[in-house]
Design an enzyme around this catalytic site. Structure first.
Site, PDB file in Angstrom:
ATOM      1  N   THR A 141       0.838  -1.193   0.000  1.00 22.66           N
ATOM      2  CA  THR A 141       0.000   0.000   0.000  1.00 22.66           C
ATOM      3  C   THR A 141       0.878   1.250   0.000  1.00 22.66           C
ATOM      4  O   THR A 141       2.092   1.180   0.263  1.00 22.66           O
ATOM      5  CB  THR A 141      -0.918   0.052   1.241  1.00 22.66           C
ATOM      6  OG1 THR A 141      -0.108   0.079   2.425  1.00 22.66           O
ATOM      7  CG2 THR A 141      -1.844  -1.151   1.290  1.00 22.66           C
ATOM      8  N   CYS A 158       2.138   6.871   4.158  1.00 21.14           N
ATOM      9  CA  CYS A 158       1.934   8.292   4.478  1.00 21.14           C
ATOM     10  C   CYS A 158       3.125   8.790   5.292  1.00 21.14           C
ATOM     11  O   CYS A 158       3.521   8.153   6.276  1.00 21.14           O
ATOM     12  CB  CYS A 158       0.629   8.485   5.248  1.00 21.14           C
ATOM     13  SG  CYS A 158      -0.829   8.392   4.182  1.00 21.14           S
ATOM     14  N   ASP A 172      -5.506   0.152   6.410  1.00 21.15           N
ATOM     15  CA  ASP A 172      -5.774  -1.154   7.031  1.00 21.15           C
ATOM     16  C   ASP A 172      -7.116  -1.734   6.598  1.00 21.15           C
ATOM     17  O   ASP A 172      -7.923  -2.164   7.416  1.00 21.15           O
ATOM     18  CB  ASP A 172      -5.726  -1.052   8.561  1.00 21.15           C
ATOM     19  CG  ASP A 172      -4.311  -1.250   9.069  1.00 21.15           C
ATOM     20  OD1 ASP A 172      -3.379  -1.153   8.253  1.00 21.15           O
ATOM     21  OD2 ASP A 172      -4.131  -1.504  10.259  1.00 21.15           O
TER      22      ASP A 172
END
Length: 294
Positions: free
Chosen positions: A106, A109, A173
């Site tokens: 993913t 950030c 998540d």
């Protein structure tokens, strides 16, 4: 035309603890976070030249439930196609059959999760909380109005992420999210107990469990306390949550408007508003979308 030095790539590979089967993603040893069934590591996308997050779900935790394993596979495949500004992007996934681990990559950030970010920045205005709230609700509204509907089921401040330099908030998540049909009803229990809505324990719930969890996130964002931290056992926690009693931290929310907004989020299911309805709440009415860029 100049090309990358292959020796540099070899040196980079030596730093990786693991490389995915395609050779595109490399995992470092550095752990970014972990939960009961998942580990998240810092990783690198060699193709795009960017840092990413390498998530691992240990499927042996579900060895007695092949249906759940199959469901996780199919849901992660669907989640890979979810595109929204307030949802963490999933780039790739595969199963490591030798170790019975499901891996998925993913976006990362820069400022980490909201729990750690809030601990670093202890003095945050109500205006900032409104900005974060609106973005979280926009992400939830996207999931809940998607066809099919997606219920996160494990929303808490450790899996909401932020790029602090621009104040951009994203829900992550989604590996344990569930996809539901037109009835919007789900029946399995997964999540972080302190954030779980009472009806989730009863194994009969809808996407409104995410709104409840969002309310608990707001309590933590406002007080820096994890809800129900006064409970020293799961049995006590279950008893208090299912009785409808609010966490002690709720009493330490000082702003009356914020407190009233949280009360709406954590009310009984039939009285609980949707994410779309909360976006129209008076608490957020003085919020300007353009403030996101200010």
């Amino acid at each position: 035309m100049p090309t990358a030095n292959p020796d540099a790539t070899d040196q980079e590979n030596e730093l990786f603890a693991e490389v995915d089967p395609s050779g595109r993603f490399g995992r470092y040893e550095e752990l970014l976070g972990h939960g009961a069934v998942k580990m998240v590591y810092r990783a690198f996308d060699l193709e795009e030249g960017r840092e990413v997050a390498w998530n691992q779900i240990r499927l042996n935790k579900f060895s007695g439930s092949p249906f759940i394993i199959s469901k996780i596979h199919s849901e992660i495949e669907l989640l890979k196609n979810l595109k929204n500004d307030n949802i963490i992007v999933m780039y790739h996934f595969w199963k490591d059959t030798d170790h019975n681990i499901l891996n998925f990559i993913t976006e990362a950030c820069a400022s980490g999760n909201l729990r750690e970010y809030r601990k670093k920045h202890r003095h945050v205005s109500i205006k900032a909380l409104k900005k974060w709230s609106r973005q979280i609700l926009q992400g939830l509204d996207f999931l809940h109005t998607h066809d099919p509907c997606v219920i996160h089921r494990d929303l808490n401040c450790s899996n909401i992420f932020i790029n602090g330099n621009v104040g951009k908030v994203k829900i992550g998540d989604l590996g344990l999210a569930t996809i539901v049909g037109k009835s919007h009803a789900a029946h399995s229990v997964l999540g972080t107990p302190e954030y779980m809505a009472p009806e989730l324990y009863e194994e009969n719930y809808t996407e409104l469990v995410d709104v409840y969890s969002f309310g608990m996130c707001l309590i933590e964002m406002a007080t820096l306390e994890i809800p129900y931290s006064e409970c020293d056992s799961l049995a006590k926690l279950y008893k208090i949550v299912t009785s409808g009693k609010k966490p002690q931290a709720f009493n330490r929310v000082s702003d009356p408007e914020l407190k009233a907004f949280i009360e709406r989020c954590v009310g009984r299911p039939r009285a609980r508003p949707s994410a779309a309805e909360l976006l129209k709440d008076p608490f957020l009415s003085d919020y300007d979308e353009n403030d996101l860029d200010s």
